[in-house]
Scaffold this motif. Structure first.
Motif, PDB file in Angstrom:
ATOM      1  N   ASN A  67      -4.948 -23.964 -34.418  1.00 49.95           N
ATOM      2  CA  ASN A  67      -5.588 -22.508 -34.335  1.00 49.95           C
ATOM      3  C   ASN A  67      -4.704 -21.595 -33.488  1.00 49.95           C
ATOM      4  OD1 ASN A  67      -8.093 -23.390 -35.481  1.00 49.95           O
ATOM      5  ND2 ASN A  67      -8.594 -24.417 -33.774  1.00 49.95           N
ATOM      6  N   MET A  68      -4.148 -20.625 -34.343  1.00 54.96           N
ATOM      7  CA  MET A  68      -3.108 -19.605 -33.800  1.00 54.96           C
ATOM      8  C   MET A  68      -3.336 -18.555 -34.326  1.00 54.96           C
ATOM      9  SD  MET A  68       0.358 -21.724 -33.499  1.00 54.96           S
ATOM     10  CE  MET A  68       0.445 -22.388 -35.033  1.00 54.96           C
ATOM     11  N   PRO A  69      -2.995 -17.253 -33.929  1.00 55.53           N
ATOM     12  CA  PRO A  69      -3.035 -16.021 -34.585  1.00 55.53           C
ATOM     13  C   PRO A  69      -1.873 -15.912 -35.648  1.00 55.53           C
ATOM     14  CG  PRO A  69      -2.142 -15.630 -32.412  1.00 55.53           C
ATOM     15  CD  PRO A  69      -2.556 -16.992 -32.564  1.00 55.53           C
ATOM     16  N   ARG A  70      -1.869 -14.618 -36.625  1.00 59.71           N
ATOM     17  CA  ARG A  70      -0.778 -14.426 -37.512  1.00 59.71           C
ATOM     18  C   ARG A  70      -0.702 -15.469 -38.656  1.00 59.71           C
ATOM     19  NH1 ARG A  70       4.137 -11.349 -35.861  1.00 59.71           N
ATOM     20  NH2 ARG A  70       5.075 -13.430 -35.465  1.00 59.71           N
ATOM     21  N   LYS A  71      -0.304 -16.647 -38.223  1.00 61.72           N
ATOM     22  CA  LYS A  71      -0.035 -17.686 -39.266  1.00 61.72           C
ATOM     23  C   LYS A  71      -0.655 -19.199 -38.425  1.00 61.72           C
ATOM     24  CE  LYS A  71       3.012 -18.122 -42.059  1.00 61.72           C
ATOM     25  NZ  LYS A  71       4.138 -18.325 -42.957  1.00 61.72           N
ATOM     26  N   ASP A  72      -1.707 -19.802 -38.743  1.00 66.46           N
ATOM     27  CA  ASP A  72      -2.029 -20.991 -38.106  1.00 66.46           C
ATOM     28  C   ASP A  72      -1.242 -22.211 -38.423  1.00 66.46           C
ATOM     29  OD1 ASP A  72      -3.312 -22.198 -40.460  1.00 66.46           O
ATOM     30  OD2 ASP A  72      -5.322 -21.155 -40.082  1.00 66.46           O
ATOM     31  N   GLY A  73      -1.809 -23.204 -37.861  1.00 65.61           N
ATOM     32  CA  GLY A  73      -0.890 -24.389 -38.051  1.00 65.61           C
ATOM     33  C   GLY A  73      -0.993 -25.136 -39.312  1.00 65.61           C
ATOM     34  N   ARG A  74      -2.199 -24.886 -39.936  1.00 67.26           N
ATOM     35  CA  ARG A  74      -2.679 -25.484 -41.375  1.00 67.26           C
ATOM     36  C   ARG A  74      -1.658 -24.895 -42.189  1.00 67.26           C
ATOM     37  NH1 ARG A  74      -6.664 -24.057 -38.607  1.00 67.26           N
ATOM     38  NH2 ARG A  74      -8.451 -25.502 -37.954  1.00 67.26           N
ATOM     39  N   GLU A  75      -1.470 -23.542 -42.336  1.00 66.85           N
ATOM     40  CA  GLU A  75      -0.387 -22.923 -43.080  1.00 66.85           C
ATOM     41  C   GLU A  75       1.052 -23.296 -42.667  1.00 66.85           C
ATOM     42  OE1 GLU A  75      -1.671 -18.310 -43.565  1.00 66.85           O
ATOM     43  OE2 GLU A  75      -2.314 -19.004 -41.496  1.00 66.85           O
ATOM     44  N   VAL A  76       1.313 -23.625 -41.433  1.00 65.48           N
ATOM     45  CA  VAL A  76       2.614 -23.943 -41.310  1.00 65.48           C
ATOM     46  C   VAL A  76       2.755 -25.364 -41.899  1.00 65.48           C
ATOM     47  CG1 VAL A  76       4.235 -24.886 -39.130  1.00 65.48           C
ATOM     48  CG2 VAL A  76       2.827 -22.692 -39.135  1.00 65.48           C
ATOM     49  N   LEU A  77       1.803 -26.189 -41.625  1.00 63.04           N
ATOM     50  CA  LEU A  77       1.909 -27.630 -42.107  1.00 63.04           C
ATOM     51  C   LEU A  77       2.002 -27.506 -43.605  1.00 63.04           C
ATOM     52  CD1 LEU A  77       1.674 -30.696 -41.535  1.00 63.04           C
ATOM     53  CD2 LEU A  77      -0.630 -30.423 -41.427  1.00 63.04           C
TER      54      LEU A  77
END
Length: 143
Positions: A67-77
């Motif tokens: 859970n992070m702003p701008r681009k969350d960890g799910r998107e990064v993964l």
């Protein structure tokens, strides 16, 4: 025990959690260098050697908050696992979420491990030591 020659990328927007993670990692030989990305956009720039990270060393392991702003960890993964080069980098999801949906989603997106981020420093140190013992001594990446 010898020091592993590698870089670890911590992706987390919470300064307190980053501080706890760094303190826990300092008790191990898990990484020679730790790089902090404050959100998913910065993490992807680092991983793709873009912007200020053109000369960055690729990490041997990514600790990723969900859970992070701008681009969350799910998107990064998702982006990492869709990229033929980045998909080879192991990802440990380190999140405060213990929701079954988040755990199943992370593993469904090919996270290598899911660790609930404790608020307790001693639990975090135990997690870091387990990663140290397991990740680079037992689990070896293919060439």
């Amino acid at each position: 025990m010898h020091k592993v020659n590698n870089t670890l990328l911590v992706v987390d927007d919470n300064p307190d959690d980053v501080e706890l993670t760094l303190a826990a990692l300092a008790t191990t030989t898990l990484a020679e260098k730790v790089v902090i990305a404050k959100d998913g956009i910065e993490a992807m720039q680092y991983l793709r050697h873009e912007a200020d990270f053109a000369a960055a060393q690729s990490p041997s392991l990514v600790l990723l908050d969900l859970n992070m702003p701008r681009k969350d960890g799910r998107e990064v993964l998702a982006e990492m696992k869709a990229d033929p080069v980045l998909r080879k980098i192991p990802v440990v999801v380190l999140s405060t979420s213990e929701a079954e949906e988040d755990v199943l989603t992370a593993y469904g997106m090919h996270a290598n491990c899911y660790v609930s981020k404790p608020g307790d420093m001693f639990q975090l140190i135990r997690m870091a030591k387990c990663l140290e013992e397991f990740w680079f001594k037992v689990a070896q990446l293919p060439a």
